[in-house]
Design an enzyme around this catalytic site. Structure first.
Site, short mmCIF file in Angstrom:
data_model
loop_
_atom_site.label_atom_id
_atom_site.label_comp_id
_atom_site.label_asym_id
_atom_site.label_seq_id
_atom_site.Cartn_x
_atom_site.Cartn_y
_atom_site.Cartn_z
N SER A 84 71.03 25.19 22.99
CA SER A 84 71.04 24.55 21.66
C SER A 84 72.25 24.93 20.82
O SER A 84 72.48 26.11 20.53
CB SER A 84 69.79 24.96 20.86
OG SER A 84 68.64 24.52 21.50
N HIS A 144 71.47 18.58 21.93
CA HIS A 144 71.68 18.72 23.37
C HIS A 144 72.38 17.48 23.90
O HIS A 144 72.00 16.36 23.61
CB HIS A 144 70.34 18.91 24.09
CG HIS A 144 69.76 20.26 23.88
ND1 HIS A 144 69.75 21.21 24.87
CD2 HIS A 144 69.21 20.82 22.79
CE1 HIS A 144 69.21 22.32 24.38
NE2 HIS A 144 68.86 22.10 23.13
N HIS A 201 63.65 21.11 28.19
CA HIS A 201 62.62 22.06 27.75
C HIS A 201 61.23 21.52 28.09
O HIS A 201 60.99 20.32 28.02
CB HIS A 201 62.69 22.27 26.23
CG HIS A 201 64.00 22.79 25.75
ND1 HIS A 201 65.07 21.96 25.47
CD2 HIS A 201 64.42 24.05 25.49
CE1 HIS A 201 66.09 22.70 25.06
NE2 HIS A 201 65.73 23.97 25.07
N TYR A 231 58.68 21.75 26.26
CA TYR A 231 58.05 21.13 25.07
C TYR A 231 58.44 19.66 24.90
O TYR A 231 57.79 18.92 24.16
CB TYR A 231 58.37 21.92 23.79
CG TYR A 231 59.82 21.96 23.38
CD1 TYR A 231 60.48 20.85 22.86
CD2 TYR A 231 60.55 23.14 23.51
CE1 TYR A 231 61.81 20.90 22.50
CE2 TYR A 231 61.88 23.21 23.15
CZ TYR A 231 62.51 22.08 22.65
OH TYR A 231 63.82 22.13 22.29
N GLU A 232 59.49 19.24 25.56
CA GLU A 232 59.89 17.83 25.47
C GLU A 232 58.94 16.93 26.27
O GLU A 232 58.99 15.70 26.11
CB GLU A 232 61.31 17.64 25.99
CG GLU A 232 62.36 18.31 25.11
CD GLU A 232 63.75 18.20 25.72
OE1 GLU A 232 64.37 17.15 25.59
OE2 GLU A 232 64.20 19.18 26.34
N ALA A 262 69.61 29.74 22.35
CA ALA A 262 69.42 30.17 20.97
C ALA A 262 68.08 30.88 20.92
O ALA A 262 67.13 30.43 21.55
CB ALA A 262 69.41 28.95 20.05
N MET A 320 62.39 29.28 23.61
CA MET A 320 61.55 28.27 24.26
C MET A 320 62.16 27.78 25.57
O MET A 320 61.85 26.67 26.02
CB MET A 320 61.33 27.09 23.32
CG MET A 320 60.74 27.46 21.98
SD MET A 320 60.69 26.05 20.88
CE MET A 320 60.35 26.86 19.30
N SER A 321 63.01 28.58 26.18
CA SER A 321 63.69 28.10 27.40
C SER A 321 63.93 29.24 28.36
O SER A 321 63.27 30.28 28.31
CB SER A 321 65.02 27.45 27.01
OG SER A 321 65.92 28.43 26.52
N ASN A 342 68.41 33.15 14.26
CA ASN A 342 67.56 33.39 13.08
C ASN A 342 66.70 34.61 13.36
O ASN A 342 66.50 34.98 14.52
CB ASN A 342 66.64 32.18 12.83
CG ASN A 342 65.79 31.86 14.05
OD1 ASN A 342 66.27 31.22 14.99
ND2 ASN A 342 64.56 32.34 14.06
N HIS A 348 65.33 23.96 12.35
CA HIS A 348 66.17 23.66 13.51
C HIS A 348 67.64 23.56 13.09
O HIS A 348 68.54 23.94 13.85
CB HIS A 348 65.70 22.36 14.17
CG HIS A 348 66.38 22.06 15.47
ND1 HIS A 348 66.37 22.93 16.55
CD2 HIS A 348 67.10 20.99 15.89
CE1 HIS A 348 67.05 22.40 17.55
NE2 HIS A 348 67.50 21.23 17.18
#
Ligand code: HPA
Length: 269
Positions: free
Chosen positions: A26, A56, A78, A80-81, A108, A206-207, A230, A242
């Site tokens: 990301s 992306h 990902h 979540y996609e 990230a 998340m990856s 963050n 985001h």
């Protein structure tokens, strides 16, 4: 599955035979310029799932860095996609069949460990899989690797040592930590972050974890770097966005790029 992986690998082989593949996460899509690059979009590669996440790109470039032929994947898939676990690791398995020996993953991440600040670069030393799945579930493709792969040295100790050396030479501060992967796409609650910290997590994202598992299964060596975009939920006082993640990613990109550009040519291949 092996059939479509082979078709994808055969397609990419026409562009070159890289021994190193780099996945840029990301906001990090532009960090690593390479020479003489041939570029294809994910959608052009047979069997490749198409990307959807903002920030992306969804392209693969094969070119030269130092003396080494490298593949750079700009953008990733990902869970979540909505992709299946098999789809998430399809690119990494393709690279294994292509002959890639070392996989470099960037992402990230939210900072959990004390002292981490947005912008910090952190080498991943180990991970905790809280995704709720393992990409190796199902019949084991024996051509790729063993049923029960060892994960003790998932994040290659020798490559980490070289990364620290190069960071020191460049005056780049490079920390080390344990990455915990969640399914997302919601960010964590403050209670979850307290729990993850107690479990030993320094970073959350998340990856990366599915790709590492698939890469180790297929015998590739792995190096992974998080860019802390963050502080994790409840550590910072403001809500997560985001946009913040993408903005810090872009700002730190130059430093990460310098590190990778000097590091990759030094890989012991
Ligand atoms: N949590 C999960 N994933 C992330 C974060 C976070 O705080 N920051 C960037 N990716």
């Amino acid at each position: 599955m092996m059939e479509s992986l082979r078709a994808a690998a055969d397609f990419l082989r026409k562009l070159g035979e890289p021994e190193v593949a780099v996945v840029l996460g990301s906001g990090l899509g532009d960090v690593l310029p390479i020479e003489d690059e041939r570029v294809v979009r994910f959608t052009e590669v047979p069997g490749f799932p198409a990307p959807t996440a903002p920030g992306h790109k969804g392209e693969i470039a094969i070119g030269v860095l130092g003396e080494k032929e490298v593949l750079v994947q700009r953008g990733r898939l990902h869970y979540y996609e909505g992709y299946s676990p098999e789809e998430v690791v399809f690119p990494v398995r393709t690279y294994a069949l292509l002959g890639v020996k070392v996989l470099v993953l960037t992402n990230a991440a939210g900072g959990i460990a004390e002292g981490l600040a947005p912008g910090d670069l952190v080498l991943i030393r180990d991970h905790i899989n809280m995704l709720g799945f393992n990409p190796l579930r199902g019949p084991n493709p024996e051509e790729l690797g063993p049923r029960f792969p060892d994960m003790t040295h998932a994040y290659d100790p020798e490559l980490r040592r070289i990364a620290h050396e190069v960071a020191l030479e460049l005056g780049i501060e490079l920390r080390e930590g344990v990455y915990l992967a969640t399914m997302g796409p919601s960010y964590e609650t403050p209670a979850e972050i307290r729990a993850f910290r107690a479990l030993g997590a320094d970073l959350v994202g998340m990856s990366t974890v599915p790709e590492v598992i698939a890469a180790r299964h297929a015998g590739m060596r792995v190096l992974a770097v998080s860019c802390v975009t963050n502080l994790a939920a409840g550590i910072a006082k403001h809500p997560l966005s985001h946009e913040e993640v993408l903005e810090i990613g872009r700002r730190k990109a130059a430093e990460l790029g310098r590190l990778l550009a000097k590091l990759i040519p030094r890989f012991p291949l």
